[in-house]
Design an enzyme around this catalytic site. Structure first.
Site, PDB file in Angstrom:
ATOM      1  N   ARG A 259       1.664 -36.527  33.691  1.00 46.58           N
ATOM      2  CA  ARG A 259       0.797 -37.705  33.873  1.00 46.58           C
ATOM      3  C   ARG A 259      -0.500 -37.340  34.581  1.00 46.58           C
ATOM      4  NH1 ARG A 259       5.819 -41.633  34.748  1.00 46.58           N
ATOM      5  NH2 ARG A 259       6.033 -41.944  32.514  1.00 46.58           N
ATOM      6  N   ARG A 284     -33.693 -42.127  22.798  1.00 46.44           N
ATOM      7  CA  ARG A 284     -33.892 -43.234  21.867  1.00 46.44           C
ATOM      8  C   ARG A 284     -34.871 -44.251  22.465  1.00 46.44           C
ATOM      9  NH1 ARG A 284     -33.338 -44.321  16.512  1.00 46.44           N
ATOM     10  NH2 ARG A 284     -32.825 -46.518  16.159  1.00 46.44           N
ATOM     11  N   ILE A 353     -24.181 -47.379  23.322  1.00 44.43           N
ATOM     12  CA  ILE A 353     -25.523 -46.845  23.611  1.00 44.43           C
ATOM     13  C   ILE A 353     -26.089 -46.125  22.380  1.00 44.43           C
ATOM     14  CG2 ILE A 353     -26.693 -45.009  24.931  1.00 44.43           C
ATOM     15  CD1 ILE A 353     -25.039 -45.922  27.379  1.00 44.43           C
ATOM     16  N   GLY A 356     -26.116 -47.693  15.925  1.00 40.79           N
ATOM     17  CA  GLY A 356     -25.494 -47.391  14.630  1.00 40.79           C
ATOM     18  C   GLY A 356     -25.095 -45.936  14.498  1.00 40.79           C
ATOM     19  N   GLU A 379       2.526 -39.968  27.445  1.00 45.09           N
ATOM     20  CA  GLU A 379       3.127 -39.829  28.789  1.00 45.09           C
ATOM     21  C   GLU A 379       3.346 -41.204  29.432  1.00 45.09           C
ATOM     22  OE1 GLU A 379       3.914 -36.754  29.711  1.00 45.09           O
ATOM     23  OE2 GLU A 379       2.573 -35.593  28.433  1.00 45.09           O
TER      24      GLU A 379
HETATM   25  C1  LIG Z   1      -0.245 -38.414  19.419  1.00 41.24           C
HETATM   26  C2  LIG Z   1       1.034 -38.605  20.166  1.00 41.24           C
HETATM   27  C3  LIG Z   1       1.664 -37.509  20.739  1.00 41.24           C
HETATM   28  C4  LIG Z   1       2.890 -37.655  21.391  1.00 41.24           C
HETATM   29  N1  LIG Z   1       3.534 -36.546  21.886  1.00 41.24           N
HETATM   30  C5  LIG Z   1       4.789 -36.669  22.373  1.00 41.24           C
HETATM   31  C6  LIG Z   1       5.541 -35.507  22.752  1.00 41.24           C
HETATM   32  O1  LIG Z   1       5.045 -34.375  22.729  1.00 41.24           O
HETATM   33  N2  LIG Z   1       6.843 -35.672  23.136  1.00 41.24           N
HETATM   34  C7  LIG Z   1       7.430 -36.896  23.196  1.00 41.24           C
HETATM   35  O2  LIG Z   1       8.594 -36.978  23.556  1.00 41.24           O
HETATM   36  N3  LIG Z   1       6.719 -38.019  22.871  1.00 41.24           N
HETATM   37  C8  LIG Z   1       5.437 -37.937  22.463  1.00 41.24           C
HETATM   38  N4  LIG Z   1       4.721 -39.061  22.103  1.00 41.24           N
HETATM   39  C9  LIG Z   1       5.378 -40.360  22.164  1.00 41.24           C
HETATM   40  C10 LIG Z   1       4.852 -41.235  23.268  1.00 41.24           C
HETATM   41  O3  LIG Z   1       5.325 -40.769  24.506  1.00 41.24           O
HETATM   42  C11 LIG Z   1       5.304 -42.665  22.956  1.00 41.24           C
HETATM   43  O4  LIG Z   1       4.589 -43.096  21.801  1.00 41.24           O
HETATM   44  C12 LIG Z   1       5.063 -43.600  24.109  1.00 41.24           C
HETATM   45  O5  LIG Z   1       5.915 -43.295  25.180  1.00 41.24           O
HETATM   46  C13 LIG Z   1       5.276 -45.067  23.691  1.00 41.24           C
HETATM   47  O6  LIG Z   1       6.496 -45.240  23.032  1.00 41.24           O
HETATM   48  P1  LIG Z   1       6.552 -46.016  21.638  1.00 41.24           P
HETATM   49  O7  LIG Z   1       5.487 -45.472  20.763  1.00 41.24           O
HETATM   50  O8  LIG Z   1       7.950 -45.949  21.148  1.00 41.24           O
HETATM   51  O9  LIG Z   1       6.197 -47.500  21.990  1.00 41.24           O
HETATM   52  P2  LIG Z   1       7.239 -48.612  22.499  1.00 41.24           P
HETATM   53  O10 LIG Z   1       8.066 -48.068  23.599  1.00 41.24           O
HETATM   54  O11 LIG Z   1       7.927 -49.168  21.321  1.00 41.24           O
HETATM   55  O12 LIG Z   1       6.242 -49.692  23.088  1.00 41.24           O
HETATM   56  C14 LIG Z   1       5.495 -50.592  22.248  1.00 41.24           C
HETATM   57  C15 LIG Z   1       4.668 -51.487  23.157  1.00 41.24           C
HETATM   58  O13 LIG Z   1       5.541 -52.269  24.001  1.00 41.24           O
HETATM   59  C16 LIG Z   1       5.212 -52.054  25.356  1.00 41.24           C
HETATM   60  N5  LIG Z   1       6.428 -52.072  26.151  1.00 41.24           N
HETATM   61  C17 LIG Z   1       7.563 -51.339  25.959  1.00 41.24           C
HETATM   62  N6  LIG Z   1       8.470 -51.633  26.900  1.00 41.24           N
HETATM   63  C18 LIG Z   1       7.928 -52.569  27.723  1.00 41.24           C
HETATM   64  C19 LIG Z   1       8.352 -53.269  28.889  1.00 41.24           C
HETATM   65  N7  LIG Z   1       9.544 -53.040  29.455  1.00 41.24           N
HETATM   66  N8  LIG Z   1       7.501 -54.159  29.463  1.00 41.24           N
HETATM   67  C20 LIG Z   1       6.278 -54.383  28.933  1.00 41.24           C
HETATM   68  N9  LIG Z   1       5.809 -53.750  27.836  1.00 41.24           N
HETATM   69  C21 LIG Z   1       6.607 -52.848  27.238  1.00 41.24           C
HETATM   70  C22 LIG Z   1       4.528 -50.691  25.395  1.00 41.24           C
HETATM   71  O14 LIG Z   1       3.712 -50.567  26.530  1.00 41.24           O
HETATM   72  C23 LIG Z   1       3.743 -50.727  24.097  1.00 41.24           C
HETATM   73  O15 LIG Z   1       2.555 -51.454  24.292  1.00 41.24           O
HETATM   74  C24 LIG Z   1       3.470 -38.936  21.508  1.00 41.24           C
HETATM   75  C25 LIG Z   1       2.806 -40.048  20.972  1.00 41.24           C
HETATM   76  C26 LIG Z   1       1.607 -39.895  20.303  1.00 41.24           C
HETATM   77  C27 LIG Z   1       0.938 -41.100  19.709  1.00 41.24           C
END
Ligand SMILES: Cc1cc2nc3c(=O)[nH]c(=O)nc-3n(C[C@H](O)[C@H](O)[C@H](O)COP(=O)(O)OP(=O)(O)OC[C@H]3O[C@@H](n4cnc5c(N)ncnc54)[C@H](O)[C@@H]3O)c2cc1C
Length: 401
Positions: A259, A284, A353, A356, A379
């Site tokens: 983090r 600009r 800023i 286009g 994270e």
């Molecule tokens: C480009 C990319 C790289 C990544 N790399 C890795 C990696 O190397 N290893 C790995 O393990 N993961 C990785 N991830 C996964 C990433 O950690 C998850 O996408 C992230 O933790 C969110 O989980 P989710 O996508 O399942 O969303 P969800 O958990 O389904 O959440 C969906 C929405 O609901 C909200 N939400 C969920 N629970 C609650 C709650 N209790 N209260 C309020 N709101 C809530 C979330 O904030 C979000 O807005 C990666 C993701 C991306 C996009």
């Protein structure tokens, strides 16, 4: 940029490392980043350069061939690198988390086996918690390990592995019911396995498939993949730390330093956006003067620079807290939350800023605009950070009445 995001109290060694990295970013990353990103091309030459600089071993102890540097040094390097191209910081981030987890929790044999080659960048790490049906709710993991003699058999599907294709070591978190009777709290029945594999795609080891790269809106160049385990056999000696049931805590420890790292990325991307915005605003002209001379634009620049400063200070504070040996989940959560939100805002202001032209792929800000959203998710989302921050605050400020 001379004035913003300075860090007081750095040692000579830290300053030297940072100036080397900054030089590398200016000469080797910024000039090629946008072109490579548009082609979604893996930056092999840049990675080779980072290897030569020793960046893959920055925090690995000297006894294993690393530089033995602090989290602060690492985070400041990440900030510099993300200023050049965020994807490159993604390439080292998962490696760094896995090396950190090994250093903190690995058995002596595991450290001896992996860390020297990780320090050299010859083994590269990825970590895998997320699954198709979960990211935030790690306790809902369904991938499983079942003991069979001196081995474990792993099945399940993982999602979103940064460096899933290019890595040769993946720390995978799965449920392991062995020794943990049904009804055991989910976080006590999870285990991290150290899974070695060939880099590449397809069946990279019997029972382990990495399908192709996921096509993303930004954060290109670095590969993000799924991982499918179907009867994957892993020897018991590749359980991180040698004991099952500790995986959840090990991963959370890794994610905590991750983090700080994501906060550092937010700082780097925001700094670059500010640099681009402040430069363009002086070039600009509208209504007979540079747009920087319109107060509305000057106010934007003032807000952007203030956010760059605030995010940097919080990120440095979180890193220093961890380096001092103290628990830093509150500070890391705050830094990650603030830096990613500010990054998105600073990037958007720099985009505005540019008028286009910000919408044209010829301008670097277009790339940054597609990169910033990833920081809001990776994270742990903003909501998850706020949950961590809120819980910690209630612990610290418990009402005694
Ligand atoms: C480009 C990319 C790289 C990544 N790399 C890795 C990696 O190397 N290893 C790995 O393990 N993961 C990785 N991830 C996964 C990433 O950690 C998850 O996408 C992230 O933790 C969110 O989980 P989710 O996508 O399942 O969303 P969800 O958990 O389904 O959440 C969906 C929405 O609901 C909200 N939400 C969920 N629970 C609650 C709650 N209790 N209260 C309020 N709101 C809530 C979330 O904030 C979000 O807005 C990666 C993701 C991306 C996009």
């Amino acid at each position: 940029m001379a004035r913003l995001a300075q860090t007081a109290g750095l040692t000579d060694v830290q300053q030297e490392i940072l100036s080397t990295v900054r030089d590398f970013v200016d000469k080797e990353i910024i000039p090629v980043a946008t072109e490579l990103e548009h082609r979604d091309e893996y930056p092999q030459a840049i990675v080779d350069g980072l290897k030569e600089l020793g960046l893959f071993g920055l925090m690995i102890p000297e006894e294993y061939g690393g530089l033995g540097e602090s989290l602060l040094t690492y985070a400041l390097c990440v900030e510099e690198i993300a200023r050049g191209w965020m994807s490159v910081s993604g390439i080292i981030n998962t490696h760094f988390i896995v090396a950190y987890m090994l250093k903190q929790h690995g058995t002596q044999e595991q450290k001896d086996h992996f860390l020297p080659r990780m320090a050299a960048g010859d083994i590269r790490g990825a970590f895998s918690m997320s699954e198709p049906a979960l990211g935030s709710d790690v306790s809902a993991i369904t991938s499983k390990a079942v003991k069979d003699g001196e081995e474990y058999v792993l099945t399940g599907q993982k999602m979103w592995l940064t460096n899933g294709g290019t890595s040769s070591l993946v720390a995978v978190l799965v449920r392991s019911d062995e020794g943990h009777p049904e009804g055991t709290a989910p976080h006590k029945s999870m285990t991290t396995f150290l899974v070695e594999k060939e880099p590449g795609f397809g069946e990279v080891r019997p029972g382990l498939t990495i399908p192709g790269k996921i096509d993303k809106m930004g954060y290109k160049g670095v590969d993000t993949t799924e991982l499918i385990m179907d009867g994957l056999r892993i020897p018991a000696e590749r359980v991180l730390g040698g004991v099952t049931g500790r995986g959840f805590y090990q991963m959370m420890d890794g994610v905590e330093v991750g983090r700080v790292n994501v906060a550092a990325r937010g700082c780097g991307v925001a700094q670059r956006a500010f640099e681009l915005g402040v430069r363009y605003a002086q070039q600009r002209h509208t209504f007979g003067k540079p747009i920087a001379q319109h107060q509305a634009i000057q106010f934007k620049l003032a807000e952007m620079a203030t956010k760059v400063e605030a995010a940097h200070a919080m990120m440095v504070n979180a890193a220093r807290k961890k380096d001092s040996g103290e628990r830093n989940d509150l500070e890391a959560g705050m830094a990650k939350y603030l830096a990613s939100e500010y990054c998105k805002e600073v990037v958007e202001d720099a985009f505005r800023i540019h008028g286009g032209y910000g919408f044209s792929k010829e301008y670097e800000i277009e790339r940054l605009y597609r990169e910033a959203p990833m920081l809001l998710i990776g994270e742990g989302t903003a909501e998850i950070q706020k949950m961590i921050i809120g819980r910690r605050l209630l612990e610290e400020y418990r009402f005694q009445g």
